[in-house]
Write a protein that holds these residues in place. Sequence first.
Motif, PDB file in Angstrom:
ATOM      1  N   LEU A  48     -19.192  -0.824 -38.115  1.00  0.00           N
ATOM      2  CA  LEU A  48     -20.406  -0.677 -38.599  1.00  0.00           C
ATOM      3  C   LEU A  48     -21.004   0.753 -38.621  1.00  0.00           C
ATOM      4  N   GLU A  49     -20.645   1.438 -37.436  1.00  0.00           N
ATOM      5  CA  GLU A  49     -21.101   3.021 -37.421  1.00  0.00           C
ATOM      6  C   GLU A  49     -20.229   3.619 -38.402  1.00  0.00           C
TER       7      GLU A  49
ATOM      8  N   LYS B  13     -22.311   6.977 -31.497  1.00  0.00           N
ATOM      9  CA  LYS B  13     -21.944   6.568 -30.515  1.00  0.00           C
ATOM     10  C   LYS B  13     -20.452   6.925 -30.020  1.00  0.00           C
ATOM     11  N   PHE B  14     -19.752   6.917 -31.279  1.00  0.00           N
ATOM     12  CA  PHE B  14     -18.282   6.681 -31.100  1.00  0.00           C
ATOM     13  C   PHE B  14     -17.625   8.243 -31.682  1.00  0.00           C
TER      14      PHE B  14
ATOM     15  N   LEU C 247     -16.601  -4.368 -33.606  1.00  0.00           N
ATOM     16  CA  LEU C 247     -17.794  -4.360 -34.566  1.00  0.00           C
ATOM     17  C   LEU C 247     -18.508  -3.143 -34.569  1.00  0.00           C
ATOM     18  N   PRO C 248     -19.246  -2.943 -33.747  1.00  0.00           N
ATOM     19  CA  PRO C 248     -19.953  -1.611 -33.905  1.00  0.00           C
ATOM     20  C   PRO C 248     -19.413  -0.445 -34.147  1.00  0.00           C
TER      21      PRO C 248
END
Lengths: 222, 385
Positions: free
Chosen positions: B134-135, B154-155, B130-131
């Motif tokens: 979204l990101e 972050k990814f 999920l994050p």
Amino acid sequence: MGQNFQLVVVSAGTSDPSSTRLLADRVAGRVTTLAGKRAQTVGTSVIELRELASEIANALVSNHIGPKLQKAIATLQHADAIVASTPVYKAGASGLFTSFFQILDNDLLIAKPVVLAATAGTARHALVVDDQMRGLFAYLRTVVVPTALFASTEDWQDNGLNKRIDRAALELVALMTSGFEKTVRDESWGSYQHEYGSAGGTELTIDLDSDLMRLAAGGASS
Amino acid sequence: MQFGIFSVSDITRDPVSGETPSEAERIDAIVRIAEKAEEVGLDVFAIGEHHNPPFFSSAPSTLLSHIAAKTQNLIVSTATTLITTNDPVRIAEEYAMLQHLSKGRMDLMLGRGNTAPVYPWFGADIRQSLPLALENYNLLHRLWREDVVDWEGKFRTPLQGFTSTPRPLDDLPPFVWHGSIRTPEIAEQAAFYGDGFFANNIFWPKEHYMRLIKFYRQRYAHYGHGTEKQAIVGLGGQAYIAKRSQDALNEFRPYFNEAPVYGHGPRMEDFMEQTPLSVGSPQEVIDKTLTFREHFGDYQRQMFLMDHAGLPLKMVLNQLDLLGEEVVPVLRKEMEARQDPETAKPPTHAGRVKDKYGDGPARQPRPNANRGDNVTGGSPYQDVR
């Protein structure tokens, strides 16, 4: 003024009548009597899993919850206490019984008081309730009463079974009337894990102030 | 209102003939199915994305660009594009390219994907799904709107002075739908950006989808994109049609009974009663589809799943004839007659160009000569100082 409580019996017995159902009914009867002595009333509804067998199988393989299963889930959602009773086959609770509880949302039964009961053809199965069934109900975060009920063929002619039924029923009444479930749910519901639409479709809270929601609205990852 | 078909891209054994198509046969068939969709007057063809057998659609933008080249009016789309395991930079590039080649006859639908083993094949982790989604979309949204992007998340590896090329056709980002069945965060993201929201409307009882669509509409209005009724909603659905309803039931039953997801489960009649599946005469399919707007509000796009579960090409083409000739024309007329006048028009490139530029010319970015980087100096495009 006494309160009115909803007791739900879940039975995985297969014959009609079955000794599994009979055992559960005896608990339900004692619960009603003991609550009555405290000027409280108990309404009992019964979920016979044999009638849901095909919908339970469908839900297991295709996630599709049929109408009878939906009704059973709604009944459990409103239960103040549960008596769950199953025959033991091959050293374990009936697959019908475990399958039913595995289909339920993880948060449907949080903090509900439960009496666990099992029947078997031999006393060799006696530890199934405490060794196996308790684990399942711990996972579902129910409160299982200390006395586990087990009735093999010989127990039906032993007054010891009645004594254990009395004990379990009293323990259930004590938990049910203590307001334990209400306190936990009112004050701590949010601290358990939920999914949108879980708790049988009733958990619809959306926290707009979470890290993920901020990320959804263009924010940075935390 | 737009009507179309969406395919999972499954290669499934035909339970009646016992034959499993080869990958080559099924890929040829999907192109034929898409062409047929245009021939019978449908508006949209969408394909899923999978990276494991028995599916073929690992490279949807390649397939869609081929289909766009063979059609005149059809909008090509995805159902869904994986916003988790795809690099958003590659999505930005590939789909902007598709947008140019199709002359704007495209959009895309984003989804997360729920096959755990796929994630590590692409260096991702499903627990972060999920994050990650979204990101990644936050980045994709910027890549299509800003000529030069500096970004850190972050990814993904940070970007310094990155330009996603080609810039979108007419400098208008492709329209995006966000597909979700139970994730409020996805509905929130769709609403925040004023994008479309799509509910697959296949497996679950309608109540399940109603809640999220309602939430999306409320948040769409909250973010000031329009009223709740003006939010852009798409729905899936599945149907099997025959002139006589008994024939439809008989013909579809063996495919239903062995369908990959719900096969060997509920009775077809129960599934029809409890989910949006319709199996029957054109009138029965029309009647059931017309009920959708009563539950979800007026919406812009209705997609049907028609080519799954091993149905052979011949039957699928026959289904498309019935859908295009006997079902959709009636639905178009009836839905438009019943629609609230406030309802937004379905998204098309021409309509969106007009919304952005009015009668003025659309921006056509022309790059400056290569100078080796976008970090120093001004814009890489001639029209920006």
